[in-house]
Motif scaffolding. Structure first.
Motif, PDB file in Angstrom:
ATOM      1  N   PHE A  62      20.383   4.461  10.059  1.00 61.05           N
ATOM      2  CA  PHE A  62      19.069   3.930   9.713  1.00 61.05           C
ATOM      3  C   PHE A  62      18.399   4.766   8.628  1.00 61.05           C
ATOM      4  O   PHE A  62      17.524   4.282   7.920  1.00 61.05           O
ATOM      5  CB  PHE A  62      18.180   3.854  10.953  1.00 61.05           C
ATOM      6  CG  PHE A  62      18.563   2.765  11.899  1.00 61.05           C
ATOM      7  CD1 PHE A  62      18.576   1.443  11.492  1.00 61.05           C
ATOM      8  CD2 PHE A  62      18.934   3.063  13.200  1.00 61.05           C
ATOM      9  CE1 PHE A  62      18.943   0.429  12.372  1.00 61.05           C
ATOM     10  CE2 PHE A  62      19.304   2.058  14.079  1.00 61.05           C
ATOM     11  CZ  PHE A  62      19.306   0.733  13.670  1.00 61.05           C
ATOM     12  N   GLY A  63      18.812   6.033   8.501  1.00 57.83           N
ATOM     13  CA  GLY A  63      18.239   6.872   7.462  1.00 57.83           C
ATOM     14  C   GLY A  63      19.049   6.937   6.198  1.00 57.83           C
ATOM     15  O   GLY A  63      18.558   7.413   5.176  1.00 57.83           O
ATOM     16  N   GLY A  86      12.522   1.765   8.118  1.00 55.42           N
ATOM     17  CA  GLY A  86      13.500   1.703   9.190  1.00 55.42           C
ATOM     18  C   GLY A  86      12.853   1.263  10.486  1.00 55.42           C
ATOM     19  O   GLY A  86      11.634   1.317  10.644  1.00 55.42           O
ATOM     20  N   TYR A 113      12.538   2.475  13.489  1.00 57.92           N
ATOM     21  CA  TYR A 113      11.788   3.398  14.341  1.00 57.92           C
ATOM     22  C   TYR A 113      10.366   3.635  13.822  1.00 57.92           C
ATOM     23  O   TYR A 113       9.514   4.125  14.553  1.00 57.92           O
ATOM     24  CB  TYR A 113      12.523   4.730  14.469  1.00 57.92           C
ATOM     25  CG  TYR A 113      13.716   4.676  15.390  1.00 57.92           C
ATOM     26  CD1 TYR A 113      13.639   5.133  16.701  1.00 57.92           C
ATOM     27  CD2 TYR A 113      14.930   4.154  14.960  1.00 57.92           C
ATOM     28  CE1 TYR A 113      14.732   5.078  17.554  1.00 57.92           C
ATOM     29  CE2 TYR A 113      16.034   4.096  15.802  1.00 57.92           C
ATOM     30  CZ  TYR A 113      15.927   4.565  17.097  1.00 57.92           C
ATOM     31  OH  TYR A 113      17.020   4.497  17.931  1.00 57.92           O
ATOM     32  N   HIS A 114      10.126   3.296  12.570  1.00 58.09           N
ATOM     33  CA  HIS A 114       8.777   3.435  11.995  1.00 58.09           C
ATOM     34  C   HIS A 114       7.929   2.205  12.273  1.00 58.09           C
ATOM     35  O   HIS A 114       6.905   1.996  11.608  1.00 58.09           O
ATOM     36  CB  HIS A 114       8.867   3.631  10.475  1.00 58.09           C
ATOM     37  CG  HIS A 114       9.625   4.854  10.078  1.00 58.09           C
ATOM     38  ND1 HIS A 114      10.144   5.029   8.813  1.00 58.09           N
ATOM     39  CD2 HIS A 114       9.961   5.970  10.782  1.00 58.09           C
ATOM     40  CE1 HIS A 114      10.760   6.198   8.749  1.00 58.09           C
ATOM     41  NE2 HIS A 114      10.669   6.783   9.928  1.00 58.09           N
ATOM     42  N   TYR A 119      17.478   9.681   4.170  1.00 58.91           N
ATOM     43  CA  TYR A 119      16.556  10.587   4.854  1.00 58.91           C
ATOM     44  C   TYR A 119      17.330  11.645   5.634  1.00 58.91           C
ATOM     45  O   TYR A 119      18.514  11.497   5.932  1.00 58.91           O
ATOM     46  CB  TYR A 119      15.630   9.794   5.764  1.00 58.91           C
ATOM     47  CG  TYR A 119      14.656   8.953   4.979  1.00 58.91           C
ATOM     48  CD1 TYR A 119      13.622   9.546   4.262  1.00 58.91           C
ATOM     49  CD2 TYR A 119      14.785   7.561   4.935  1.00 58.91           C
ATOM     50  CE1 TYR A 119      12.731   8.777   3.524  1.00 58.91           C
ATOM     51  CE2 TYR A 119      13.899   6.789   4.198  1.00 58.91           C
ATOM     52  CZ  TYR A 119      12.878   7.400   3.490  1.00 58.91           C
ATOM     53  OH  TYR A 119      12.012   6.638   2.751  1.00 58.91           O
ATOM     54  N   THR A 143      13.818  -0.883   4.014  1.00 58.78           N
ATOM     55  CA  THR A 143      12.540  -0.160   4.107  1.00 58.78           C
ATOM     56  C   THR A 143      11.525  -1.014   4.836  1.00 58.78           C
ATOM     57  O   THR A 143      11.357  -2.185   4.508  1.00 58.78           O
ATOM     58  CB  THR A 143      11.992   0.216   2.708  1.00 58.78           C
ATOM     59  OG1 THR A 143      10.724   0.837   2.856  1.00 58.78           O
ATOM     60  CG2 THR A 143      11.837  -0.995   1.813  1.00 58.78           C
ATOM     61  N   SER A 190      11.078   9.062  12.781  1.00 58.23           N
ATOM     62  CA  SER A 190      12.401   9.520  12.360  1.00 58.23           C
ATOM     63  C   SER A 190      13.280   8.314  12.084  1.00 58.23           C
ATOM     64  O   SER A 190      12.958   7.185  12.459  1.00 58.23           O
ATOM     65  CB  SER A 190      13.036  10.391  13.451  1.00 58.23           C
ATOM     66  OG  SER A 190      13.299   9.622  14.616  1.00 58.23           O
ATOM     67  N   GLU A 191      14.414   8.570  11.439  1.00 50.44           N
ATOM     68  CA  GLU A 191      15.387   7.519  11.140  1.00 50.44           C
ATOM     69  C   GLU A 191      16.775   8.030  11.507  1.00 50.44           C
ATOM     70  O   GLU A 191      17.440   8.684  10.697  1.00 50.44           O
ATOM     71  CB  GLU A 191      15.345   7.144   9.657  1.00 50.44           C
ATOM     72  CG  GLU A 191      14.097   6.420   9.223  1.00 50.44           C
ATOM     73  CD  GLU A 191      13.945   5.044   9.840  1.00 50.44           C
ATOM     74  OE1 GLU A 191      14.685   4.710  10.788  1.00 50.44           O
ATOM     75  OE2 GLU A 191      13.087   4.300   9.381  1.00 50.44           O
ATOM     76  N   ALA A 243      17.470  12.971  12.170  1.00 54.53           N
ATOM     77  CA  ALA A 243      16.334  12.468  12.949  1.00 54.53           C
ATOM     78  C   ALA A 243      15.862  13.412  14.033  1.00 54.53           C
ATOM     79  O   ALA A 243      14.830  13.153  14.657  1.00 54.53           O
ATOM     80  CB  ALA A 243      16.707  11.124  13.584  1.00 54.53           C
ATOM     81  N   SER A 295      19.218  -0.662   6.685  1.00 54.73           N
ATOM     82  CA  SER A 295      17.808  -0.322   6.853  1.00 54.73           C
ATOM     83  C   SER A 295      17.176  -0.121   5.488  1.00 54.73           C
ATOM     84  O   SER A 295      17.067   1.003   5.002  1.00 54.73           O
ATOM     85  CB  SER A 295      17.688   0.954   7.696  1.00 54.73           C
ATOM     86  OG  SER A 295      16.350   1.289   7.906  1.00 54.73           O
TER      87      SER A 295
END
Length: 702
Positions: free
Chosen positions: A322-323, A333, A335-336, A38, A331, A317-318, A41, A329
């Motif tokens: 984490f992204g 992450g 923060y979601h 991703y 699926t 955001s990731e 962030a 991470s």
């Protein structure tokens, strides 16, 4: 004759900038395509329509749209949507490659980009009636150019299994669980679907200044879909893009074509009106900057899932690994996800602003995710599935405090409170018992933490009041007795009298063993290379003891610890004074600004704006209202162009080109930061912290 010459010149100009001829080809090469992870962030925008009929959210990066979410906030559905402008010969530029300014109005965003001889203005909203993101694209230039849109789906939070194809004038993608459809008005003049890094449109455009291959379908894999727009910046300056989602291809296409039948201006008007109506039902404090305050409220509201009401995520955001690190991470992450601690922060801000319905939904969500033994998950998806599973006692205590603040007396809530309190009291692990916790507030250490202990004391006192009102005086007395014992012993567990930072007693971040005068060693984690003496480690979280009503703001040890924390963790920047989380924190960027990752190069935690808010709440209790107002101003000053508040800002060790006090590439918006801003604003108006449970303060401070 003059008109004939002008026409001839224009024809020559169009020939000069014409892109390479398009070739219809078969299967694109390069399956399954690269997975770039991703995008950064530090989002410049986060939006969704207010109605629950629109279960789609979008984020904006420094240039163009980044992750979208569908069908819920724990499920990223795309990686990016970007625009490309080229003259076909000398340059090709993406929106994300040039200077972009972001403007925000009621979570509707306008990005203005300036490239080589062109200016693009892009406006983003979602259709309040369906799962569609609508984007108005306007291009202005002095000569005809070519424009394209790039789209990278990651349906169901992963991209490697996506199938994509052209369907008439649309680009469709699906993975068996969800689907997307991208259409344009006027329609695309060409479309292609390929594999990222090899046969996607950007790879072709960046090499050839135009699309030289059109692939009708690709997959499964990490896909890049491309549509050629009719916009040239001179004769044709405007197009509307519609990115819609559904549970299958047909439903996504139906949604896209339904949204395409509407005028963009009408949809935007309805979108803004929905958020205006929400704000009209709430209060506005006198002390806050209105734009930042109202944006903060909207960010809080937008962070609630629409299919799982009461589930508010930590950030859309990731950050960092984490992204990008699939092992760390997979699926989704972290923060979601929904965190009980963050949910408490959000709900107390909603209470302060007058959104009692939203705050009550958070308690309903907590009741639904409480585990059989009484504790709450460290975090969970919006649908309630636990994700990480460590025990954090403050996350079991704060839901009790929240239920008390809302004066919840229904049977389900009281039963939840009783189970949580009993779990806290009976908790044991690794030879220790409560209030020792497997993890404290910052998730990576076990021990006796003053912040966690403050939460458990407040939770037990609030639980006692609630169960007593339900008719159980004996249990209430037991809860109070244990809370009183912990309040009397918190210093013996967490205050050192022989630490290196002061000759006077001060609170530690935590003790591993309840022996604060012992030099017990531990590794603080997050890429720190060695061990530390626990007496060297401090943390602003000790102020939870004051803010939750367990200790007086005038307490000598509290005041001395403030001096220690300011000296060890505090920094003054051009935007205000902020603090690191704790001594030797490694949760942040490398020295060169590169991203945090597990087991990689040394990383450094930067400064956190939320601590300005917490310090301001303390200062109100200490009779320093003017100082609290300065903290509110400092928090507002950390907002970016889109008025998003960050998790962290740069410190004095910022890499070249970065200014201390401005946002890092950490999670932005951090919903907790927006909640803290709202709550401090109301606390200033009230003259005291609005979240402080009066029943706790009455017990220990009077």
């Amino acid at each position: 004759m003059r008109r004939r010459r002008l026409l001839s010149a224009l024809v020559g100009l169009f020939i000069m900038v014409a892109p390479p001829a398009l070739g219809q080809t078969g299967a694109p090469p390069g399956a399954p395509g690269i997975n770039p992870g991703y995008l950064p962030a530090d989002k410049q925008g986060f939006g969704t329509a207010r109605p629950i009929d629109s279960p789609v959210w979008f984020t904006l990066g420094r240039g163009g749209m980044t992750e979208t979410f569908y069908p819920d906030l724990s499920t990223p559905a795309s990686r990016r949507l970007d625009f490309v402008v080229t003259d076909g010969e000398t340059f090709v530029q993406r929106l994300s490659d040039v200077r972009v300014r972001t403007e925000q109005d009621r979570l509707s965003y306008r990005q203005i980009a300036n490239g080589r001889g062109w200016t693009a203005t892009i406006t983003y909203v979602t259709d309040p009636a369906r799962a569609s993101v609508m984007i108005d694209f306007e291009l202005r230039s002095h000569r005809p150019l070519h424009s394209y849109v790039l789209y990278e789906p990651t349906l169901s939070a992963k991209g490697v299994d996506d199938q994509g194809k052209s369907v008439a004038d649309a680009l469709a993608a699906s993975d068996g669980t969800a689907a997307s459809a991208l259409v344009a008005q006027p329609s695309f003049s060409a479309t292609s679907t390929g594999y990222l890094g090899t046969s996607d449109g950007w790879t072709d455009l960046s090499r050839n200044r135009g699309l030289t291959s059109l692939y009708p379908q690709a997959g499964p894999g990490n896909l890049g879909q491309t549509g050629k727009l009719t916009v040239d910046g001179v004769r044709d300056r405007n197009a509307v893009l519609i990115l819609s989602y559904g549970d299958n291809e047909q439903n996504a296409l139906t949604a896209a074509r339904a949204s395409a039948q509407q005028r963009f201006a009408d949809v935007r008007r309805s979108y803004v009106q929905g958020w205006n109506e929400y704000l009209r039902g709430l209060k506005t404090p006198a002390s806050a900057r209105r734009a930042i305050y109202e944006t903060s409220l909207l960010v809080l509201a937008a962070s609630e899932d629409k299919r799982n009401r009461g589930a508010f995520i930590a950030s859309p955001s990731e950050p960092w690994a984490f992204g990008t690190n699939q092992e760390l991470s997979p699926t989704p992450g972290p923060y979601h996800l929904v965190w009980p601690r963050d949910l408490y922060q959000i709900a107390t801000a909603l209470i302060a602003a007058g959104d009692m319905a939203g705050a009550n939904r958070t308690v309903d969500h907590l009741i639904g995710v409480q585990q059989p033994d009484g504790h709450f998950p460290q975090n969970n998806t919006v649908s309630g599935r636990p994700y990480w599973t460590s025990i954090q006692l403050d996350e079991s205590a704060l839901p009790i405090v929240l239920a008390w603040q809302l004066d919840r007396r229904d049977t389900k809530t009281v039963a939840m409170v009783r189970r949580a309190a009993d779990f806290i009291i009976g908790y044991e692990q690794d030879g220790f018992s409560a209030p020792w916790s497997q993890q404290e507030r910052w998730e990576n250490q076990s021990g006796y933490s003053p912040g966690t202990i403050a939460a458990t004391i407040a939770g037990l006192v609030c639980a006692a009041d609630m169960v007593e009102r339900s008719g159980d005086a004996a249990t209430a007395q037991r809860y109070r007795s244990i809370a009183d014992d912990w309040a009397a012993r918190v210093e013996s567990w967490t205050v050192t009298t022989n630490g290196p930072h002061s000759s006077q007693p001060y609170y530690l971040r935590l003790t591993k063993d309840g022996q604060p005068n012992q030099g017990t060693a531990y590794n603080p984690g997050d890429n720190y290379p060695g061990t530390v003496d626990q007496r060297t480690q401090v943390d602003p979280s000790f102020l939870e003891l004051v803010r939750l009503g367990v200790k007086s703001p005038q307490d000598a040890t509290i005041r001395n610890t403030i001096a220690v924390v300011d000296r060890v963790l505090g920094e003054n920047t051009s935007t205000g004074q902020f603090w690191h989380r704790f001594t030797n924190d490694g949760y942040g960027e490398r020295t060169d600004g590169g991203p945090w990752d597990i087991g990689g190069a040394r990383t450094y935690g930067r400064l956190w704006p939320i601590f300005a808010g917490e310090r301001g709440e303390y200062e109100l209790l200490a009779g320093k209202a003017h100082a609290a107002k300065a903290r509110l101003h400092a928090m507002a000053a950390t907002a970016n162009d889109g008025m998003m508040l960050p998790e962290q800002v740069w410190d004095r060790e910022a890499p070249s080109g970065k200014r201390p006090g401005t946002p890092t590439t950490s999670a932005t918006p951090l919903v907790w930061a927006h909640a803290q801003y709202v709550r401090l604003a109301w606390s200033i108006d009230a003259g005291k912290p609005v979240e402080q449970p009066g029943i706790v303060a009455d017990r220990y401070l009077k």
